[in-house]
Design a protein around this motif. Structure first.
Motif, PDB file in Angstrom:
ATOM      1  N   ILE A 157       0.838  -1.204   0.000  1.00  0.00           N
ATOM      2  CA  ILE A 157       0.000   0.000   0.000  1.00  0.00           C
ATOM      3  C   ILE A 157       0.869   1.249   0.000  1.00  0.00           C
ATOM      4  CG2 ILE A 157      -1.629   1.362   1.369  1.00  0.00           C
ATOM      5  CD1 ILE A 157      -2.823  -1.320   2.332  1.00  0.00           C
ATOM      6  N   LEU A 158       1.889   1.265   0.867  1.00  0.00           N
ATOM      7  CA  LEU A 158       2.772   2.425   0.938  1.00  0.00           C
ATOM      8  C   LEU A 158       3.506   2.630  -0.388  1.00  0.00           C
ATOM      9  CD1 LEU A 158       3.894   4.707   2.656  1.00  0.00           C
ATOM     10  CD2 LEU A 158       5.674   3.144   3.465  1.00  0.00           C
ATOM     11  N   ARG A 171      -9.381   3.310  -4.276  1.00  0.00           N
ATOM     12  CA  ARG A 171      -9.551   2.067  -3.526  1.00  0.00           C
ATOM     13  C   ARG A 171      -9.337   0.855  -4.430  1.00  0.00           C
ATOM     14  NH1 ARG A 171     -14.776   3.135   0.415  1.00  0.00           N
ATOM     15  NH2 ARG A 171     -14.024   5.092   1.318  1.00  0.00           N
ATOM     16  N   GLU A 172      -9.810   0.967  -5.661  1.00  0.00           N
ATOM     17  CA  GLU A 172      -9.649  -0.143  -6.598  1.00  0.00           C
ATOM     18  C   GLU A 172      -8.176  -0.419  -6.890  1.00  0.00           C
ATOM     19  OE1 GLU A 172     -13.624   1.357  -6.606  1.00  0.00           O
ATOM     20  OE2 GLU A 172     -11.720   2.412  -6.991  1.00  0.00           O
ATOM     21  N   ILE A 209      -1.007   9.980   5.672  1.00  0.00           N
ATOM     22  CA  ILE A 209      -1.886   9.400   4.657  1.00  0.00           C
ATOM     23  C   ILE A 209      -3.260  10.033   4.817  1.00  0.00           C
ATOM     24  CG2 ILE A 209      -2.938   7.292   3.765  1.00  0.00           C
ATOM     25  CD1 ILE A 209      -0.560   5.749   4.939  1.00  0.00           C
ATOM     26  N   ASP A 210      -3.667  10.804   3.832  1.00  0.00           N
ATOM     27  CA  ASP A 210      -4.955  11.484   3.871  1.00  0.00           C
ATOM     28  C   ASP A 210      -6.017  10.668   3.145  1.00  0.00           C
ATOM     29  OD1 ASP A 210      -3.755  13.526   5.204  1.00  0.00           O
ATOM     30  OD2 ASP A 210      -3.777  14.948   3.529  1.00  0.00           O
ATOM     31  N   SER A 211      -7.221  10.679   3.681  1.00  0.00           N
ATOM     32  CA  SER A 211      -8.363  10.080   2.994  1.00  0.00           C
ATOM     33  C   SER A 211      -9.026  11.136   2.115  1.00  0.00           C
ATOM     34  CB  SER A 211      -9.388   9.556   4.005  1.00  0.00           C
ATOM     35  OG  SER A 211      -8.840   8.529   4.801  1.00  0.00           O
ATOM     36  N   VAL A 212      -9.334  10.761   0.896  1.00  0.00           N
ATOM     37  CA  VAL A 212     -10.081  11.628  -0.016  1.00  0.00           C
ATOM     38  C   VAL A 212     -11.462  11.003  -0.159  1.00  0.00           C
ATOM     39  CG1 VAL A 212     -10.172  12.676  -2.307  1.00  0.00           C
ATOM     40  CG2 VAL A 212      -7.956  12.259  -1.211  1.00  0.00           C
ATOM     41  N   TYR A 213     -12.441  11.624   0.460  1.00  0.00           N
ATOM     42  CA  TYR A 213     -13.761  11.022   0.617  1.00  0.00           C
ATOM     43  C   TYR A 213     -14.341  10.541  -0.709  1.00  0.00           C
ATOM     44  CZ  TYR A 213     -18.626  10.378   1.970  1.00  0.00           C
ATOM     45  OH  TYR A 213     -19.867   9.846   2.191  1.00  0.00           O
ATOM     46  N   GLY A 214     -14.723   9.272  -0.723  1.00  0.00           N
ATOM     47  CA  GLY A 214     -15.368   8.696  -1.889  1.00  0.00           C
ATOM     48  C   GLY A 214     -14.439   8.358  -3.033  1.00  0.00           C
ATOM     49  N   VAL A 215     -13.133   8.620  -2.857  1.00  0.00           N
ATOM     50  CA  VAL A 215     -12.189   8.392  -3.960  1.00  0.00           C
ATOM     51  C   VAL A 215     -11.085   7.423  -3.553  1.00  0.00           C
ATOM     52  CG1 VAL A 215     -10.612   9.454  -5.619  1.00  0.00           C
ATOM     53  CG2 VAL A 215     -12.643  10.705  -4.851  1.00  0.00           C
ATOM     54  N   GLY A 216     -10.305   7.795  -2.527  1.00  0.00           N
ATOM     55  CA  GLY A 216      -9.190   6.943  -2.134  1.00  0.00           C
ATOM     56  C   GLY A 216      -8.293   7.626  -1.122  1.00  0.00           C
ATOM     57  N   TYR A 217      -6.975   7.535  -1.345  1.00  0.00           N
ATOM     58  CA  TYR A 217      -6.003   8.014  -0.364  1.00  0.00           C
ATOM     59  C   TYR A 217      -4.812   8.637  -1.080  1.00  0.00           C
ATOM     60  CZ  TYR A 217      -8.783   4.728   2.319  1.00  0.00           C
ATOM     61  OH  TYR A 217      -9.839   4.062   2.885  1.00  0.00           O
ATOM     62  N   ARG A 218      -4.089   9.487  -0.330  1.00  0.00           N
ATOM     63  CA  ARG A 218      -2.874  10.077  -0.885  1.00  0.00           C
ATOM     64  C   ARG A 218      -1.911  10.426   0.238  1.00  0.00           C
ATOM     65  NH1 ARG A 218      -5.675  15.629  -3.010  1.00  0.00           N
ATOM     66  NH2 ARG A 218      -6.200  16.535  -0.987  1.00  0.00           N
TER      67      ARG A 218
END
Length: 221
Positions: A157-158, A171-172, A209-218
């Motif tokens: 993941i990292l 997420r996919e 690691i930030d969550s981007v609502y409804g999309v994923g992470y960055r």
């Protein structure tokens, strides 16, 4: 053409201005720092494809800066700019950890060619973002000088987040990178991300690691 990220550590205003204006036309994105301290900070906190380093800085020695950068990043290409012509300076440039050196004044075409050669030779198994580094061939990760004790999927993941260099990973894409099925996403991927965040926080890593609502992470510095 892929843009390569260059950290230019140079205090001469004429040289820094010339390179900052000309290198983008050769496919480079230039980040300029004019001191030992700011150059070291940028090298540790940001991600670059190559470092272009002057020897004579107002607050330190370029050889020592090269050693300091190399102590925490063994794979990042470093090219030293020098006005010195003696053999001893050339040898010391290589002994301090630089991959190559070029004498000033130099042409932009030659400089670009040397940097591109170093980038192409660099080990692509090494990923970096800020102070984070991953050696995917050894399944090892570090934040600065701290080794991160990551599980296999945490490391995958990292690695995917680092590859995206601050852009969003869906997420996919995380599912594909970790070879997980969508039906078990909530109870596994979220758990891995939670553990990964805690491990970064426990060593006071500057990256989050930030969550981007409804999309994923960055990743964010």
């Amino acid at each position: 053409m892929k843009t390569s990220r260059v950290l230019l550590v140079e205090d001469d205003p004429l040289i820094s201005k010339t390179l900052s204006l000309s290198l983008p036309f050769a496919g480079f994105s230039v980040t300029l720092r004019e001191t030992f301290t700011s150059g070291l900070e940028a090298a540790r906190q940001q991600s670059f494809d190559v470092i272009l380093l002057d020897l004579n800085l107002p607050d330190g020695n370029g050889y020592e800066l090269c050693r300091r950068i190399r102590s925490t990043n063994t794979k990042l290409p470093i090219l030293i700019l020098t006005a010195k012509t003696d053999e001893e300076s050339a040898v010391e440039s290589l002994e301090c950890g630089a991959d190559d050196y070029i004498r000033k004044p130099c042409g932009v075409r030659e400089l670009s060619a040397r940097m591109l050669r170093l980038i192409s030779k660099s080990d692509r198994s090494i990923l970096s973002f800020g102070s984070l580094r991953i050696d995917s061939s050894k399944f090892m990760a570090w934040s600065g000088e701290h080794e991160l004790n990551l599980g296999k999927r945490e490391l995958l993941i990292l690695a995917k987040l680092i590859e995206r260099n601050g852009d969003v990973v869906t997420r996919e894409e995380i599912l594909a990178a970790t070879d997980q099925e969508a039906m078990i996403y909530d109870r596994t991927i979220d758990s891995h991300l939670s553990h990964l965040r805690k491990k970064l926080k426990n060593i006071d890593a500057s990256e989050t690691i930030d969550s981007v609502y409804g999309v994923g992470y960055r990743l964010r510095l």
